[in-house]
Scaffold this active site. Sequence first.
Site, PDB file in Angstrom:
ATOM      1  N   HIS A   1       0.828  -1.201   0.000  1.00  0.00           N
ATOM      2  CA  HIS A   1       0.000   0.000   0.000  1.00  0.00           C
ATOM      3  C   HIS A   1       0.871   1.263   0.000  1.00  0.00           C
ATOM      4  O   HIS A   1       0.589   2.222  -0.735  1.00  0.00           O
ATOM      5  CB  HIS A   1      -0.927   0.007   1.211  1.00  0.00           C
ATOM      6  CG  HIS A   1      -2.086  -0.925   1.074  1.00  0.00           C
ATOM      7  ND1 HIS A   1      -2.965  -1.183   2.101  1.00  0.00           N
ATOM      8  CD2 HIS A   1      -2.506  -1.668   0.024  1.00  0.00           C
ATOM      9  CE1 HIS A   1      -3.889  -2.045   1.689  1.00  0.00           C
ATOM     10  NE2 HIS A   1      -3.622  -2.346   0.440  1.00  0.00           N
TER      11      HIS A   1
ATOM     12  N   HIS B   1       1.107  -1.376   9.300  1.00  0.00           N
ATOM     13  CA  HIS B   1       2.404  -1.920   8.895  1.00  0.00           C
ATOM     14  C   HIS B   1       3.517  -1.515   9.860  1.00  0.00           C
ATOM     15  O   HIS B   1       3.401  -0.569  10.639  1.00  0.00           O
ATOM     16  CB  HIS B   1       2.771  -1.482   7.472  1.00  0.00           C
ATOM     17  CG  HIS B   1       1.692  -1.730   6.466  1.00  0.00           C
ATOM     18  ND1 HIS B   1       1.307  -2.998   6.083  1.00  0.00           N
ATOM     19  CD2 HIS B   1       0.893  -0.870   5.766  1.00  0.00           C
ATOM     20  CE1 HIS B   1       0.338  -2.910   5.189  1.00  0.00           C
ATOM     21  NE2 HIS B   1       0.056  -1.635   4.980  1.00  0.00           N
TER      22      HIS B   1
END
Length: 292
Positions: A186, A244
Amino acid sequence: MERGPVVGAGLGAGARIQALLGCLVRVLLWVASALLYFGSEQAARFLGSPCLRRLYHAWLAAVVIFGPLLQFHVNPRTIFASHGNFFNIKFVNSAWGWTCTFLGGFVLLVVFLATRRVAVTARHLSRLVVGAAVWRGAGRAFLLIEDLTGSCFEPLPQGLLLHELPDRRSCLAAGHQWRGYTVSSHTFLLTFCCLLMAEEAAVFAKYLAHGLPAGAPLRLVFLLNVLLLGLWNFLLLCTVIYFHQYTHKVVGAAVGTFAWYLTYGSWYHQPWSPGSPGHGLFPRPHSSRKHN
């Protein structure tokens, strides 16, 4: 006999209301058109600024490197902290599709209106094909890295039990979890899309400066791209704050920037490439020669 004047008065009032509504609609259309032209002119001037284009890379680097520090100062229960939020599902997961749709329409209109040549238009649109190949290739590379660095674990109430299964497929087939080094796809995609859209949209300032056709449809498409670029910047910030691990995000953004450099910063300046944005669209000024 007495209803005639009443009916006539009613018809007159209806005509006045209809005329008033028509006038109001014209005023609203004029205001919308003025805002469209003013907004597109200012956005084109802003995105076309050489200073901004130099600082934009620094801005994205600062977002990725220092953005995670904001996690200590934001509400962890906000909607953007959930993987299932609307923007994450509808936009981030399909960021390349949105970028291709909006940016493809903009490049198509700008190039064709400037040149009226299908071949040149197709050549410029091929940059999006290259971008799609970069995205697909990077995604496969990230999965390969995760496969090569991962191990198979079985979740237990006491913790995780390490298994000796050799690859992801056999691990997942056994109902276990495969964990390896996961580069943030992403962060890579949003960084790459931001750099790509900023590069492509910067052409519009030169397009307007050359007095080329710039009607309301083209200006509207341009502003939609500007809004999408703003959304990608915001969602990139949300991604680095809430999702993340730190190194996964930094590596993803670094790969996205490197992909931009290989294409827009290097290859597209070569004659055997799709060409850089704006290449071949605008007439070159004739150099004046001095005669003694």
